[in-house]
Design an enzyme around this catalytic site. Structure first.
Site, PDB file in Angstrom:
ATOM      1  N   ILE A 153       0.807  -1.194   0.084  1.00 58.84           N
ATOM      2  CA  ILE A 153      -0.082   0.127   0.089  1.00 58.84           C
ATOM      3  C   ILE A 153       0.930   1.203  -0.022  1.00 58.84           C
ATOM      4  O   ILE A 153       0.779   2.243  -0.903  1.00 58.84           O
ATOM      5  CB  ILE A 153      -0.873  -0.049   1.285  1.00 58.84           C
ATOM      6  CG1 ILE A 153      -1.867  -1.063   1.092  1.00 58.84           C
ATOM      7  CG2 ILE A 153      -1.739   1.335   1.283  1.00 58.84           C
ATOM      8  CD1 ILE A 153      -2.916  -1.434   2.217  1.00 58.84           C
ATOM      9  N   ASP A 172      11.082   2.480   6.547  1.00 58.26           N
ATOM     10  CA  ASP A 172      10.605   1.264   6.670  1.00 58.26           C
ATOM     11  C   ASP A 172      11.824   0.065   6.662  1.00 58.26           C
ATOM     12  O   ASP A 172      12.925  -0.023   6.007  1.00 58.26           O
ATOM     13  CB  ASP A 172      10.019   0.525   5.223  1.00 58.26           C
ATOM     14  CG  ASP A 172       9.349  -0.775   5.239  1.00 58.26           C
ATOM     15  OD1 ASP A 172       9.976  -1.665   5.898  1.00 58.26           O
ATOM     16  OD2 ASP A 172       8.185  -0.938   4.553  1.00 58.26           O
ATOM     17  N   CYS A 231      -4.605   5.637   7.486  1.00 60.66           N
ATOM     18  CA  CYS A 231      -5.699   4.749   7.027  1.00 60.66           C
ATOM     19  C   CYS A 231      -5.035   3.359   7.189  1.00 60.66           C
ATOM     20  O   CYS A 231      -5.913   2.446   6.500  1.00 60.66           O
ATOM     21  CB  CYS A 231      -5.901   4.924   5.574  1.00 60.66           C
ATOM     22  SG  CYS A 231      -6.520   6.645   5.190  1.00 60.66           S
ATOM     23  N   ASP A 257      -8.699   7.342   9.520  1.00 59.33           N
ATOM     24  CA  ASP A 257      -9.816   6.524   9.080  1.00 59.33           C
ATOM     25  C   ASP A 257     -10.097   5.296   9.961  1.00 59.33           C
ATOM     26  O   ASP A 257     -10.891   4.499  10.074  1.00 59.33           O
ATOM     27  CB  ASP A 257      -9.469   5.995   7.681  1.00 59.33           C
ATOM     28  CG  ASP A 257     -10.562   5.029   7.003  1.00 59.33           C
ATOM     29  OD1 ASP A 257     -11.736   5.436   7.331  1.00 59.33           O
ATOM     30  OD2 ASP A 257     -10.061   4.000   6.626  1.00 59.33           O
ATOM     31  N   GLU A 262     -12.563   0.772  18.115  1.00 59.72           N
ATOM     32  CA  GLU A 262     -13.689   0.884  16.904  1.00 59.72           C
ATOM     33  C   GLU A 262     -14.900  -0.102  17.446  1.00 59.72           C
ATOM     34  O   GLU A 262     -14.896  -1.178  17.926  1.00 59.72           O
ATOM     35  CB  GLU A 262     -13.118   0.470  15.608  1.00 59.72           C
ATOM     36  CG  GLU A 262     -11.955   1.435  15.272  1.00 59.72           C
ATOM     37  CD  GLU A 262     -11.443   1.168  13.882  1.00 59.72           C
ATOM     38  OE1 GLU A 262     -12.132   0.067  13.138  1.00 59.72           O
ATOM     39  OE2 GLU A 262     -10.773   1.944  13.389  1.00 59.72           O
ATOM     40  N   HIS A 280     -13.389   4.043   9.074  1.00 63.19           N
ATOM     41  CA  HIS A 280     -12.782   2.620   8.646  1.00 63.19           C
ATOM     42  C   HIS A 280     -13.262   2.519   7.332  1.00 63.19           C
ATOM     43  O   HIS A 280     -13.589   1.508   6.972  1.00 63.19           O
ATOM     44  CB  HIS A 280     -12.995   1.593   9.638  1.00 63.19           C
ATOM     45  CG  HIS A 280     -11.630   0.677   9.538  1.00 63.19           C
ATOM     46  ND1 HIS A 280     -11.301   0.193  10.551  1.00 63.19           N
ATOM     47  CD2 HIS A 280     -11.011   0.404   8.523  1.00 63.19           C
ATOM     48  CE1 HIS A 280     -10.365  -0.850  10.121  1.00 63.19           C
ATOM     49  NE2 HIS A 280     -10.044  -0.616   8.735  1.00 63.19           N
ATOM     50  N   LEU A 281     -13.027   3.441   6.432  1.00 64.87           N
ATOM     51  CA  LEU A 281     -13.564   3.421   4.841  1.00 64.87           C
ATOM     52  C   LEU A 281     -12.525   2.922   3.954  1.00 64.87           C
ATOM     53  O   LEU A 281     -12.862   2.749   2.693  1.00 64.87           O
ATOM     54  CB  LEU A 281     -14.411   4.763   4.592  1.00 64.87           C
ATOM     55  CG  LEU A 281     -15.404   4.890   5.293  1.00 64.87           C
ATOM     56  CD1 LEU A 281     -16.066   6.504   4.592  1.00 64.87           C
ATOM     57  CD2 LEU A 281     -16.463   4.170   5.164  1.00 64.87           C
ATOM     58  N   ALA A 283     -11.085   0.343   2.941  1.00 61.92           N
ATOM     59  CA  ALA A 283     -11.308  -0.790   1.910  1.00 61.92           C
ATOM     60  C   ALA A 283     -12.845  -0.541   1.242  1.00 61.92           C
ATOM     61  O   ALA A 283     -13.155  -1.517   0.631  1.00 61.92           O
ATOM     62  CB  ALA A 283     -11.244  -2.111   2.533  1.00 61.92           C
TER      63      ALA A 283
END
Length: 527
Positions: A153, A172, A231, A257, A262, A280-281, A283
């Protein structure tokens, strides 16, 4: 032959049911059931296809007497008790790449919304106001985007940001210089990213290594006026600390997000004028939901009908003939990879997997996959023995598999060596009685131990009294020691202690252990 029977218990694209049927399965679509209703029904099914609404608990698994596979249409499997499923012999699959583009696009959308204050301007305009002078945005062109996580991603976000003429830097641990050049980003350490980034987006799973990676301390290191987007997973950001930085103006804006808890019914961030959020949109697009539904159906049907294994989180890709002989080696390999992954410091650049003696005659790919799965699980919650080699290659990790047919000290031996900025780090293990995995060497020190549960790794000066001090510290804090393993390079030199305990060791106890006389390194481990 009786057809495998599959239950789809959450709403998903209807084509998933069609795929099951076309590939030789009977399928029922029954959604919205209570846990009690699912528990009463699940015993008749071979497969269970879910999204996020169904929670697969121990009670459900105990009732699932015929269940062979659980398929999660999506990435996250927090709603499945994977260790218990493994104990029950149930394969757990997910679809880790089906919604990558959708999630990446949502992160870009949130970044643009922050830059131009779109939600706030929309709300006031729809109230009949015309607050043009109140919303002075910024351009993203020429700004520096900092990626925390440059995997699948993150790399997609990087490509979109480069198209917007942004400068992209990335932190990373698995990103090599070669891969960074390939995706067009500059590889940096975390402190450098925090200091330079105008925007920060997070693209990493929630693990012990990444929890609160944007802590109060790290938020204080960020550039004045930074804007932050998450996100990925709740828990990566200290939400209370972020609220303070938003109120002070140090952080110009934040877009989330995902939240630590939650559904997020309350948060210190709610109501702040420079904060925007979505439920949490990441996906939630038509394309992504179709993709993951079709993929999970294909994977589950292939397993139930043909025995093929794809994207399994708790099972390697093995044929029926190989499985009995390879299974104990798989456990050893994964534990060695996990151990070196938890202990090695600095950016990993290469990994060498050596098979010696009897192990040299085995198939190398499953063992390699198990080592990589253990190694990379510290940084990815979607890794498994099937997709670990892909993820490692994606990050440019140099992987070498070496066979030594001649026996050494042990009849069979696996050795895992990683190259880091601090030099090579190597661990080795063998099998006792052809099936009992044992660690026999750690960073050049001979030490015999089982790797399981919660453990504590300590490097200290070899001097009288230390064992008593660490034992007293753990005892005083109510931590019971299961096993105790010692090794040393030379008498009076550097010693290694590896002990198993009955529970996770709290951070304050780790801090106290670090302060003990003669201690050089303290690291909690988990297997």
């Amino acid at each position: 032959m009786t057809k495998p029977k599959v239950l789809i218990s959450d709403k998903m694209d209807p084509n998933a049911a069609r795929i099951f049927e076309e590939r030789g399965c009977d399928v029922d679509v029954i959604t919205g059931e209570t846990p009690e209703e699912l528990k009463a029904r699940i015993g008749e099914y071979d497969g269970l296809a879910i999204r996020s609404s169904t929670t697969v608990t121990q009670e459900i698994l105990d009732a699932a007497t015929n269940l062979k596979v659980i398929g999660r249409a999506g990435i996250g499997v927090d709603n499945v008790d994977i260790p218990y499923a493994s104990g029950k012999g149930v394969v757990v699959m997910n679809t880790p790449f089906g919604n990558s583009i959708t999630t990446a696009e949502h992160a870009i959308a949130m970044m643009m919304a922050l830059a131009r204050q779109i939600p706030q301007a929309d709300a006031r305009t729809q109230k009949g106001e015309w607050p043009k002078k109140d919303f002075m945005g910024i351009e993203v062109t020429g700004k520096t985007l900092g990626l925390i996580g440059a995997g699948n991603i993150g790399s997609i976000v990087a490509s979109r940001a480069l198209g917007l003429k942004m400068k992209v830097i990335a932190f990373d641990p698995f990103l090599t210089e070669e891969r960074a050049v390939e995706i067009g980003v500059e590889k940096v350490d975390l402190d450098t990213l925090l200091a330079r980034a105008d925007f920060i987006t997070l693209h990493t799973p929630l693990t012990d290594e990444t929890r609160n990676i944007l802590s109060a301390e790290n938020l204080a290191k960020t550039k004045q006026g930074v804007r932050i987007v998450n996100c990925a997973r709740g828990g990566l950001i200290d939400e209370a600390a972020l609220a303070e930085k938003l109120e002070s103006g140090h952080v110009a804006g934040a877009a989330l997000d995902v939240f630590q808890t939650e559904p997020a019914k309350e948060s210190p961030l709610f109501g702040l004028p420079n904060f925007i959020c979505t439920p949490h949109l990441g996906a939630s697009t038509t394309e992504a939901q179709v993709n993951v539904a079709l993929q999970v159906a294909e994977q589950m049907a292939d397993y139930l009908v043909n025995g093929g294994v794809t994207n399994a989180l708790n099972m390697p890709s093995l044929s029926a003939e190989e499985a009995p002989k390879l299974r104990p080696y798989m456990g050893l390999a994964e534990n060695l990879g996990s151990l070196v992954g938890q202990l090695a410091h600095g950016n990993l650049t290469r990994i060498s997997i050596e098979r010696e003696g009897a192990a040299a005659g085995l198939s190398g790919k499953p063992i390699e996959g198990a080592v990589l799965a253990g190694l990379m699980r510290q940084y990815s919650d979607t890794v498994n023995m099937v997709n670990a080699p892909y993820l490692a290659k994606e990050r440019g990790l140099d992987i070498r598999s070496i066979r030594h047919e001649k026996e050494g000290v042990y009849n069979t031996l696996l050795r895992v060596t990683v190259g880091t900025e601090d030099g090579d780090r190597s661990v080795a293990g063998t099998l006792f009685g052809a099936e009992a995995p044992r660690l026999v060497e750690i960073f050049g020190v001979r030490i015999e131990a089982e790797l399981e549960g919660h453990m504590l790794y300590i490097v200290n000066e070899d001097a009288p009294g230390f064992i008593g001090r660490i034992g007293s510290l753990l005892g005083d804090n109510g931590i019971n020691i299961g096993t105790f393993h010692l090794g040393r390079r030379t008498s009076g030199g550097e010693a290694v202690l590896l002990l198993s305990v009955d529970q996770a060791i709290p951070a304050d106890v780790v801090k106290k252990a670090c302060a003990l006389q003669g201690v050089k390194v303290v690291k909690p481990l988990s297997f």
